[in-house]
Design a protein around this motif. Structure first.
Motif, mmCIF file in Angstrom:
data_model
loop_
_atom_site.group_PDB
_atom_site.id
_atom_site.type_symbol
_atom_site.label_atom_id
_atom_site.label_comp_id
_atom_site.label_asym_id
_atom_site.label_seq_id
_atom_site.Cartn_x
_atom_site.Cartn_y
_atom_site.Cartn_z
ATOM 1 N N TRP A 206 37.362 31.137 18.915
ATOM 2 C CA TRP A 206 37.628 31.877 20.162
ATOM 3 C C TRP A 206 37.232 33.324 19.983
ATOM 4 O O TRP A 206 37.226 33.850 18.868
ATOM 5 N N LEU A 207 36.874 33.938 21.094
ATOM 6 C CA LEU A 207 36.286 35.280 21.061
ATOM 7 C C LEU A 207 37.126 36.265 20.264
ATOM 8 O O LEU A 207 36.616 37.047 19.468
ATOM 9 N N GLY A 208 38.450 36.217 20.472
ATOM 10 C CA GLY A 208 39.314 37.226 19.863
ATOM 11 C C GLY A 208 39.628 36.970 18.399
ATOM 12 O O GLY A 208 40.296 37.789 17.761
ATOM 13 N N ARG B 200 38.093 40.984 23.737
ATOM 14 C CA ARG B 200 39.199 40.574 24.608
ATOM 15 C C ARG B 200 38.684 39.692 25.718
ATOM 16 O O ARG B 200 37.578 39.862 26.205
ATOM 17 N N HIS B 201 39.514 38.751 26.117
ATOM 18 C CA HIS B 201 39.107 37.729 27.071
ATOM 19 C C HIS B 201 40.365 37.369 27.849
ATOM 20 O O HIS B 201 41.357 36.930 27.250
ATOM 21 N N ALA B 202 40.313 37.599 29.137
ATOM 22 C CA ALA B 202 41.511 37.416 29.961
ATOM 23 C C ALA B 202 42.116 36.020 29.807
ATOM 24 O O ALA B 202 43.319 35.846 29.909
ATOM 25 N N ASN C 291 32.330 34.682 30.573
ATOM 26 C CA ASN C 291 32.961 33.934 29.489
ATOM 27 C C ASN C 291 32.684 32.445 29.596
ATOM 28 O O ASN C 291 33.225 31.646 28.841
ATOM 29 N N GLN D 67 42.330 34.183 27.176
ATOM 30 C CA GLN D 67 42.730 33.800 25.821
ATOM 31 C C GLN D 67 43.924 34.621 25.361
ATOM 32 O O GLN D 67 44.174 35.695 25.893
#
Lengths: 514, 408
Positions: A366-368, B46-48, A214, B50
């Motif tokens: 942002w990714l989500g 999903r990104h820990a 990330n 965020q």
């Protein structure tokens, strides 16, 4: 913005060229801190500006420079020193902390430095720039290919374009022509009879099917092949090779390039080779050098403005070339400064001050975010592209408001077909929506479908192994066996189909072969 | 690669949609978009570091039908469970929902002090007004099949009886919370059956396996329980004793779920997983090794429907209970054709999910009613409660009928 009546012509869709085929890195400049200090300074300056004017196109991933067991530790002080000189904020991160943030990174990394690298969506950024230009009165003509420049004595007075959609000639008269054709700048200049020595430097990139990291991860060493992983949207891109090619349009992606990317990526993320590869692509850097060089890695990444009046005695033509995506705005600024000078007007640049359309909320991407939107709107029943979460509304908007000419244009707008299945489940859906909205002849829809499948296929062919091979077998069954796509009535390929990765002879192989 | 986080299995997905067509939850509600969307697709977003974008993943019941049908090996249910854990860790669930989930997910807490006043507590908890209050205030559905506490927990019975003599070998029994506080008859049958096979049964101190907490995203609490069980049981595993359980979900948790979801891959965890068996699995393996004493089973003249719970199929063992039940003379067995009864542990107890759970189970309930059976056999406790609640037909554990057939 500075009050000129401007027309932008592009031979295909915007970002069809190198802009849409890079790894998605917003440089901090760290990569050039030692070798190319001028480029490093330009990068960090623009990095700060772009974060301000187009935050919605940027994901603030941050960047690591890591020293792996394969890298020379003596480079570290030079790197840190170079960053400080260029004004790039750099801090050492303990390896424990690095592994907490990025657990899949190689635990044998000895040092890690944090720099303000980021990921940038060049499709969205280009669209924001184009929209801003339109709001200021510019006209943007896509699928207009310049076929010749009109010259009166030592003065360039216009250009003749071929409108690929209508298949007709378009004459444009202009007081001044700016050649910003990137890797094609040499060809445009040649139409005016001047020589601009552009070295098309091919770079191959390999996208992994999910975000392996990330944070942007660079090897802390002099730039070379396969030394960076950029997390961009839902994928992680390993880049790149650098191979001199003779033609910016026709170049292959070679097996050794894929193997090299994965082998180098494995050094950063052990186990990477077992993970799924999404696809590969290649872009051509517009590297400019007055003299001929052997190795394109040695050519500066700084940009160059050529005023052909002073350089070649040819009025009405300016070439801007070299540079990086990260420095595109600065390149435009110095170019238009020169344009103002030419016309004898004094109008100040404001592109570094005014946020672009879409940046109103001043929030980074942002990714989500796409998932959050689908969840909020409960749009999961209306997904066209399931991998990248493009909804029916998105696709309709791309067709109606975005003036998409091809399914590939929809892709660039809404990321259709860019996920792991590579169009397997969305191409036929998008073609159906396209047909319902545009009501073209069936043969046109058929060829649009085929064009897009071919475009996806070309990026898959070099990486057909493991899980992606399995996927492609299913996609093949869907399109060739169930839908009979290659025998549907209509032409095999349309004139609007992208031209890429096809060796047309004359490709030089400078790289190592495996 | 097997200790890589389960999320990496998303790479295997080829979008074939088989999981979506098999998912019992997606088939009955629009609130759950389906396993493909929640698992391999959403996991890429999903990104820990965020804020979690998830809402709908909480509607995954965790039944694992998706995992079973996936032709490429994506651990969808586990990916979903971990996404829910992120929601919990990041406070995406309201405090009221979390309170409710914790009440449901800690059966041991209620049981441990509640059995002393069982009749009073049962009257209280099952009263209409208490159920109405729990429905409104907590979100525990007033119609859901709450079990009844017993006055004498399983271990009280076990330790209060004389130790049988003459056993040649030892087995460790993991009873689980349900046997301990709600259905000790299952434990009694299991002990007698194991003793009939010549075992000395040892019941060491143990805690809840942690599965209800895992499936409610309460990973840290589950981790503490799991660690505790490893500490208490690994010594027996090291000595080579088999650890046998009658609750299929408890044994699956010790075998696989807890280490995988919590990323605990140390030697102790691995050893405990290797030595843990479901009771039917264990008995069948004894027979295969020729170690079981052949006895003439007494007939059980009943028509019964056997339903293998989702958690049991996730053991990937075939159908050992069915194999054992088939040996009982005169037992007229009907096999369930359904995937899931709907309850999925604590899922069907929740107000917003009760109706979904009942719709999921409808094909099974219909089959039970139409087949005219007098008893339903199922290895998992909450499934038994759900089946009995929905059909009015009593539900038992296979070991209860087996014990009867063995005459113990």
């Amino acid at each position: 913005m500075r009050g000129f009546d401007a027309i932008l012509v592009e031979k295909r869709d915007l970002t069809h060229g190198t802009t849409g085929r890079y790894h998605g890195l917003l440089h901090s400049g760290g990569r050039y801190a030692v070798k190319d200090p001028q480029a490093a300074v330009e990068c960090i300056e623009e990095n700060r500006i772009l974060r301000r004017i187009m935050p919605h196109c940027i994901e603030d991933t941050g960047g690591f420079f890591v020293v792996t067991p394969w890298d020379d530790p003596d480079y570290v002080p030079r790197f840190v020193d170079g960053c400080r000189r260029a004004g790039i904020p750099v801090e050492e991160v303990p390896v424990d902390q690095m592994l907490r943030e990025e657990p899949l990174l190689n635990p044998h990394i000895s040092h890690c430095f944090r720099v303000p690298d980021a990921a940038a969506d060049s499709f969205l950024a280009t669209e924001a720039n184009a929209e801003s230009a339109r709001q200021h009165g510019a006209r943007i003509w896509t699928y207009h290919e310049v076929t010749r420049l009109v010259r009166q004595g030592d003065h360039v007075v216009g250009a003749v374009c071929h409108d690929l959609v209508k298949d007709e000639e378009v004459h444009i008269h202009a007081d001044l022509l700016v050649n910003a054709a990137g890797a094609w700048a040499g060809q445009i200049a040649a139409m005016a009879g001047v020589e601009v020595n552009i070295i098309p430097g091919k770079g191959v990139m390999v996208a992994m099917a999910h975000r392996v990291v990330n944070t942007v991860v660079n090897r802390c060493k002099l730039p070379s092949d396969g030394d960076i992983i950029v997390p961009i949207h839902t994928v992680a891109v390993i880049g790149t090779t650098d191979v001199k090619v003779s033609d910016p349009e026709h170049f292959p992606i070679e097996p050794w390039e894929i193997a090299l990317m994965l082998a180098e990526g494995e050094k950063l993320v052990p186990g990477l080779k077992q993970m799924r590869v999404l696809r590969a692509w290649a872009g051509v850097r517009p590297l400019y050098q007055e003299t001929v060089v052997a190795d394109t890695r040695d050519v500066t990444r700084a940009y160059t403005l050529l005023d052909h009046e002073t350089r070649d005695g040819l009025r009405g033509l300016i070439t801007i070339t070299g540079g990086k995506w990260t420095t595109y705005r600065q390149m435009a600024q110095v170019t238009v400064d020169r344009v103002c000078e030419k016309f004898g007007v004094e109008r100040h640049c404001r592109t570094h001050e005014e946020p672009l359309p879409g940046a109103e909320r001043a929030e980074y991407h942002w990714l989500g975010a796409p998932l959050a939107r689908v969840e909020r709107e409960r749009a999961y029943g209306r997904l066209v592209c399931e991998c990248e979460l493009a909804t029916e509304e998105d696709v309709i908007r791309a067709i109606t408001e975005g003036q998409a000419r091809t399914i590939d244009d929809i892709r660039r707008d809404v990321r259709l077909g860019m996920g792991p299945c590579q169009g397997g489940f969305c191409t036929y859906r998008a073609a159906g929506i396209w047909h319902a909205l545009r009501r073209p002849r069936v043969t046109e829809t058929n060829v649009a479908l085929r064009d897009f499948l071919q475009e996806r296929w070309k990026g898959l062919l070099p990486v057909l192994h493991g899980q992606q091979l399995r996927q492609e077998r299913l996609d093949e069954l869907i399109y060739l066996s169930v839908l009979n796509a290659d025998h549907l009535p209509g032409p095999t390929v349309s004139p609007l189909a992208p031209v890429m990765y096809e060796p047309a002879g004359g490709t030089q192989r400078d790289g190592p072969s495996t | 690669m097997n200790t890589w986080p389960v999320e990496l299995t998303l790479d295997n997905c080829i979008k074939c949609t088989i999981c979506v067509t098999a998912c019992p939850v997606a088939a009955v509600t629009d609130r759950f978009p389906g396993p493909k969307y929640e698992g391999p697709q959403a996991a890429r977003f999903r990104h820990a570091g965020q804020p979690t974008p998830d809402h709908s993943v909480d509607y995954c019941s965790g039944c694992r039908v998706c995992n079973m049908v996936c032709p490429t090996g994506v651990r969808i249910a586990e990916i979903n469970a971990r996404a829910r854990a992120s929601m919990v860790a990041q406070g995406a669930l309201s405090w009221r929902t979390r309170l409710r989930n914790n009440v449901l997910a800690r059966p041991e807490t209620l049981g441990r002090w509640g059995y002393r006043v069982a009749p009073l507590l049962n009257a209280l908890l099952h009263s209409t007004w208490a159920r109405a209050a729990a429905h409104v205030l907590l979100g525990i559905d007033r119609r859901a099949p709450l079990p009844t506490l017993v006055r004498e927990p399983f271990t009280m019975w076990f330790h209060g009886r004389p130790t049988p003599r003459g056993a040649k070998r030892r087995v460790i029994y993991f009873h689980g919370c349900s046997t301990q506080y709600y259905e000790p008859r299952v434990g009694r049958a299991a002990v007698r059956l194991l003793e009939a096979h010549g075992f000395e049964v040892i019941v060491p101190p143990q805690t809840c396996c942690g599965l209800p907490l895992l499936s409610n995203g309460e990973f840290e609490a589950a981790r503490a329980l799991y660690r505790d069980n490893v500490r208490r049981l690994v010594g027996y595993a090291r000595q080579g004793y088999p650890i046998v359980g009658t609750s299929t979900s408890c044994t699956l948790t010790l075998k696989e779920e807890a280490p995988e979801l919590l990323d605990i891959h140390d030697d102790d965890a691995r050893l405990l997983a290797e030595r843990t068996f479901d009771l039917s699995e264990f008995l069948v393996s004894l027979a295969e090794e020729g170690e079981s004493t052949p006895v003439d089973l007494q007939p059980v003249a009943r028509r019964a429907l056997y339903h293998a719970p989702c958690q049991y199929r996730a053991h990937r063992l075939g159908a050992p209970s069915l194999e054992l039940l088939r040996r009982i003379p005169e037992l007229d067995l009907v096999e369930s054709r359904a995937d899931c009864c709907g309850i999925a542990g604590t899922y069907g107890f929740k107000r917003e999910k009760y109706d979904i759970a009942m719709r999921v189970g409808r094909p099974l309930f219909d089959q039970v009613r139409e087949s005219g059976v007098s008893v339903v056999i199922c290895d998992s406790e909450t499934c038994r409660w759900q089946l009995a609640h929905a059909t009015g037909v009593p539900a038992v554990h296979p070991v209860e009928l087996l014990a009867k057939a063995y005459g113990v």
